[in-house]
Design a protein around this motif. Structure first.
Motif, PDB file in Angstrom:
ATOM      1  N   VAL A  50       0.845  -1.200   0.000  1.00 13.56           N
ATOM      2  CA  VAL A  50       0.000   0.000   0.000  1.00 13.56           C
ATOM      3  C   VAL A  50       0.879   1.249   0.000  1.00 13.56           C
ATOM      4  O   VAL A  50       0.616   2.203  -0.744  1.00 13.56           O
ATOM      5  N   GLU A  51       1.933   1.253   0.819  1.00 13.68           N
ATOM      6  CA  GLU A  51       2.857   2.392   0.852  1.00 13.68           C
ATOM      7  C   GLU A  51       3.489   2.618  -0.519  1.00 13.68           C
ATOM      8  O   GLU A  51       3.604   3.756  -0.974  1.00 13.68           O
ATOM      9  N   LEU A  52       3.886   1.536  -1.166  1.00 14.81           N
ATOM     10  CA  LEU A  52       4.502   1.632  -2.491  1.00 14.81           C
ATOM     11  C   LEU A  52       3.546   2.311  -3.472  1.00 14.81           C
ATOM     12  O   LEU A  52       3.940   3.204  -4.216  1.00 14.81           O
ATOM     13  N   ASN A  53       2.286   1.908  -3.443  1.00 15.94           N
ATOM     14  CA  ASN A  53       1.289   2.522  -4.323  1.00 15.94           C
ATOM     15  C   ASN A  53       1.075   3.995  -3.985  1.00 15.94           C
ATOM     16  O   ASN A  53       0.936   4.828  -4.889  1.00 15.94           O
ATOM     17  N   LEU A  54       1.033   4.317  -2.701  1.00 10.96           N
ATOM     18  CA  LEU A  54       0.851   5.718  -2.301  1.00 10.96           C
ATOM     19  C   LEU A  54       2.022   6.585  -2.743  1.00 10.96           C
ATOM     20  O   LEU A  54       1.835   7.697  -3.244  1.00 10.96           O
ATOM     21  N   TYR A  55       3.231   6.074  -2.561  1.00  6.18           N
ATOM     22  CA  TYR A  55       4.407   6.839  -2.985  1.00  6.18           C
ATOM     23  C   TYR A  55       4.444   6.989  -4.508  1.00  6.18           C
ATOM     24  O   TYR A  55       4.865   8.019  -5.029  1.00  6.18           O
ATOM     25  N   GLU A  56       3.978   5.965  -5.218  1.00  4.56           N
ATOM     26  CA  GLU A  56       3.908   6.066  -6.676  1.00  4.56           C
ATOM     27  C   GLU A  56       2.977   7.211  -7.085  1.00  4.56           C
ATOM     28  O   GLU A  56       3.310   8.021  -7.950  1.00  4.56           O
ATOM     29  N   ARG A  57       1.831   7.298  -6.447  1.00 11.12           N
ATOM     30  CA  ARG A  57       0.884   8.392  -6.741  1.00 11.12           C
ATOM     31  C   ARG A  57       1.490   9.750  -6.372  1.00 11.12           C
ATOM     32  O   ARG A  57       1.273  10.745  -7.054  1.00 11.12           O
ATOM     33  N   SER A  58       2.245   9.769  -5.291  1.00 14.44           N
ATOM     34  CA  SER A  58       2.897  11.006  -4.865  1.00 14.44           C
ATOM     35  C   SER A  58       3.905  11.474  -5.916  1.00 14.44           C
ATOM     36  O   SER A  58       3.982  12.665  -6.241  1.00 14.44           O
TER      37      SER A  58
END
Length: 81
Positions: A50-58
């Motif tokens: 989930v963190e990886l996906n959030l950072y990708e969006r960031s």
């Protein structure tokens, strides 16, 4: 103003990339720590994924900030020319 936007965008990209690297390390460690195929091993992977996906969006959002600042600068230069 545009320099500030560019700086914020670039800093956001750098922070996001660092976060992605950290999340990826957690995924690698989580996959190696838990017993293969166990629910415990899979559960330890959920948060870093989930963190990886959030950072990708960031990173994507920050890249858009840089792109918009670049386009704005280009428009201003065209007006001045």
């Amino acid at each position: 103003m545009i320099n500030n936007a560019l700086g914020i965008g670039i800093q956001g990209i750098q922070d996001g990339m660092a976060g992605m690297e950290n999340a990826a390390r957690k995924i690698v460690r989580g996959g190696a720590d838990g017993p293969q195929g166990s629910a415990e091993g899979a559960g330890s992977l959920v948060e870093p994924i989930v963190e990886l996906n959030l950072y990708e969006r960031s990173v994507e959002a920050s890249a858009q900030v840089v792109k918009t600042a670049d386009e704005t600068l280009g428009t201003l230069l065209d007006i001045k020319a």
